[in-house]
Design a protein around this motif. Structure first.
Motif, PDB file in Angstrom:
ATOM      1  N   UNK A 146      43.092  45.711  48.598  1.00 33.39           N
ATOM      2  CA  UNK A 146      43.939  44.968  47.650  1.00 33.39           C
ATOM      3  C   UNK A 146      43.510  43.535  47.423  1.00 33.39           C
ATOM      4  N   UNK A 147      42.316  43.174  47.877  1.00 32.93           N
ATOM      5  CA  UNK A 147      41.849  41.785  47.738  1.00 32.93           C
ATOM      6  C   UNK A 147      41.456  41.484  46.297  1.00 32.93           C
ATOM      7  N   UNK A 148      41.905  40.353  45.838  1.00 33.28           N
ATOM      8  CA  UNK A 148      41.538  39.926  44.491  1.00 33.28           C
ATOM      9  C   UNK A 148      40.069  39.462  44.500  1.00 33.28           C
ATOM     10  N   UNK A 149      39.327  39.648  43.407  1.00 33.41           N
ATOM     11  CA  UNK A 149      37.958  39.102  43.382  1.00 33.41           C
ATOM     12  C   UNK A 149      38.008  37.567  43.392  1.00 33.41           C
ATOM     13  N   UNK A 150      37.038  36.962  44.044  1.00 32.69           N
ATOM     14  CA  UNK A 150      36.914  35.504  43.941  1.00 32.69           C
ATOM     15  C   UNK A 150      37.434  34.716  45.122  1.00 32.69           C
TER      16      UNK A 150
ATOM     17  N   UNK B 293      34.686  40.770  45.858  1.00 37.91           N
ATOM     18  CA  UNK B 293      34.392  41.256  44.502  1.00 37.91           C
ATOM     19  C   UNK B 293      35.425  42.276  44.014  1.00 37.91           C
ATOM     20  N   UNK B 294      36.513  42.441  44.763  1.00 40.06           N
ATOM     21  CA  UNK B 294      37.571  43.345  44.324  1.00 40.06           C
ATOM     22  C   UNK B 294      37.514  44.717  44.965  1.00 40.06           C
ATOM     23  N   UNK B 295      36.390  45.029  45.599  1.00 45.17           N
ATOM     24  CA  UNK B 295      36.299  46.288  46.353  1.00 45.17           C
ATOM     25  C   UNK B 295      36.835  46.029  47.760  1.00 45.17           C
TER      26      UNK B 295
ATOM     27  N   UNK C 130      45.012  36.852  37.995  1.00 39.96           N
ATOM     28  CA  UNK C 130      44.730  38.270  37.791  1.00 39.96           C
ATOM     29  C   UNK C 130      44.754  38.605  36.293  1.00 39.96           C
ATOM     30  N   UNK C 131      45.690  38.001  35.578  1.00 41.34           N
ATOM     31  CA  UNK C 131      45.760  38.218  34.109  1.00 41.34           C
ATOM     32  C   UNK C 131      44.497  37.689  33.448  1.00 41.34           C
ATOM     33  N   UNK C 132      44.103  36.485  33.846  1.00 41.32           N
ATOM     34  CA  UNK C 132      42.941  35.856  33.194  1.00 41.32           C
ATOM     35  C   UNK C 132      41.677  36.691  33.358  1.00 41.32           C
TER      36      UNK C 132
ATOM     37  N   UNK D  93      42.569  44.784  37.653  1.00 42.49           N
ATOM     38  CA  UNK D  93      43.473  45.914  37.906  1.00 42.49           C
ATOM     39  C   UNK D  93      43.466  46.151  39.414  1.00 42.49           C
ATOM     40  N   UNK D  94      44.614  45.999  39.996  1.00 45.57           N
ATOM     41  CA  UNK D  94      44.749  46.181  41.445  1.00 45.57           C
ATOM     42  C   UNK D  94      44.274  47.561  41.876  1.00 45.57           C
TER      43      UNK D  94
END
Ligand code: EPS
Length: 388
Positions: free
Chosen positions: A222-226, A298-300, A380-382, A386-387
């Motif tokens: 569930x980690x956001x990229x960045x 990186x979102x993975x 996340x919107x910007x 997608x989670x």
């Protein structure tokens, strides 16, 4: 500001303390979740007599009111029940009794170099703080970090993948649900067959007066990229994670994703190609990078492994030298565990959670948990995230 953990305490002293600075206000804490993580750290086949004495619970002494954080440092203390048996030897204040010094350093421990560095004549002054008992305080701190991460949709989980020569098969992809029963395995291994073999291995080597090491893996979902950054070496999150993992007592290595294996394959088999679909946004079909590229998530899912050496306190002691007489002598013989890799994996979760929580605090700021949530949602919107 980021998030910072400080621990204090000696193995047989009155108790351990952890202070976590940097949690936002308004975060709901679950008392049970803290104690559950402390109890999980005490489990695992191969522990020694000490775990029958301790029954760790978290006493929150600062930073929380009516179950919510106040935005200041949170302090948690974990008592050492065994202190009752060590009151003279480990009293913070002078005692009338004669307390003999320990002069036999154990190879593989902090004992020898610790007395050299700190001008001690008593090895106990080193071994008490170097002991992995300290990890109870890390786990208490990690439980606070996990509570924060959970609010942001992140879960940090672990499993044991190797105990000495027994290596468990690990499926290519794992989802959080796959970890549901891991604490029921006596060695916290996901594969029942390997679990049974690991137990046998511990029994066999323990009988031979040996200690055991192994490998555990921590995954974060569930980690956001960045999180982290490519712009400076200190901010690269892979570096921060490896530092945190290798700082756990007895760890000798840490590897992210394919780790050392990536060194042996051609480039076309080492990376994760990039795809895009309107439903999923950017996505990958492999995760050889272990969720980190360029020092950033990186979102993975994050995948990190740690290699633990066999515990250096042996029931059949190794050769050493008396630091007072310089005569050869067997190392100090102490009560000990034979295998702690299942517990170490729980500590690994804590350390990973602390680093990730710190990265979220640095990136999204906010004084209240709702400020953090809003900043995360806007980001996340910007990026059209997608989670997973
Ligand atoms: C440890 C030695 C053992 C372990 C201890 C770490 O303690 P003792 O010397 O009291 O038997 O049990 O771990 C814990 C107490 C714990 O809570 O994990 C060492 O030398 O590192």
């Amino acid at each position: 500001m980021g998030l910072r953990l400080t621990t204090a305490g000696e193995s047989h002293g009155p108790g351990l303390t952890c202070i976590v600075e940097g949690l936002p206000a308004g975060l709901v804490l679950d008392r049970g979740a803290l104690d559950r993580d402390l109890a999980r750290r005490q489990l695992g086949h191969g522990r020694g007599g000490r775990m029958k004495i301790e029954s760790d619970t978290a006493a929150v002494t600062a930073g929380v009111r009516h179950g919510r954080t106040l935005g200041g440092p949170v302090a948690v203390s974990v008592a050492n029940r065994d202190f009752a048996n060590w009151e003279e030897r480990m009293n913070p204040w002078p005692v009338a009794a004669e307390v003999p010094e320990v002069h036999l350093p154990r190879p593989g421990h902090a004992d020898l170099v610790g007395v050299q560095k700190y001008r001690f004549t008593d090895v106990r002054n080193v071994l008490e703080r170097a002991s992995a008992r300290e990890t109870a305080a890390r786990v208490a701190g990690g439980a606070l970090a996990k509570a924060f991460l959970r609010e942001l949709g992140v879960e940090v989980l672990s499993h044991v993948v190797q105990i000495t020569s027994v290596v468990a098969p690990v499926p290519e992809t794992l989802a959080p649900e796959d970890f549901a029963g891991v604490d029921e395995s006596p060695v916290r291994c996901l594969d029942p067959g390997a679990s049974a073999l690991m137990v046998e291995e511990i029994n066999r080597l323990r009988k031979a007066n040996e200690s055991l090491g192994g490998v555990f893996e921590v995954r974060a979902f569930g980690l956001v990229p960045g999180l982290g950054s490519h712009v400076s070496w200190e901010e690269r999150i892979d570096g921060r994670l490896v530092q945190a993992i290798v700082s756990i007592q007895a760890m000798k290595g840490a590897a992210i994703g394919g780790g050392f294996e990536l060194a042996g394959v051609p480039g076309s088999e080492a990376h994760d190609e990039i795809f895009f679909s309107p439903e999923r946004g950017f996505f990958r079909e492999t995760n050889r990078a272990g969720g980190i590229e360029g020092g950033m998530t990186n979102g993975e899912p994050l995948v990190i492994r740690a290699a633990m050496k066999p515990l250096p306190t042996l029931t059949k002691p190794l050769r050493s030298v008396d630091i007072a007489t310089h005569e050869p002598a067997p190392a100090l013989r102490e009560r000990t565990d034979s295998a702690t890799i299942p517990a170490a994996a729980v500590v690994g979760e804590a350390m990973v959670a602390l680093v990730l929580a710190d990265a979220y605090r640095r990136k999204f700021g906010g004084d209240h948990i709702d400020d953090v949530r809003e900043a995360l949602a806007a980001y996340e919107r910007r990026i059209g995230w997608r989670r997973r």
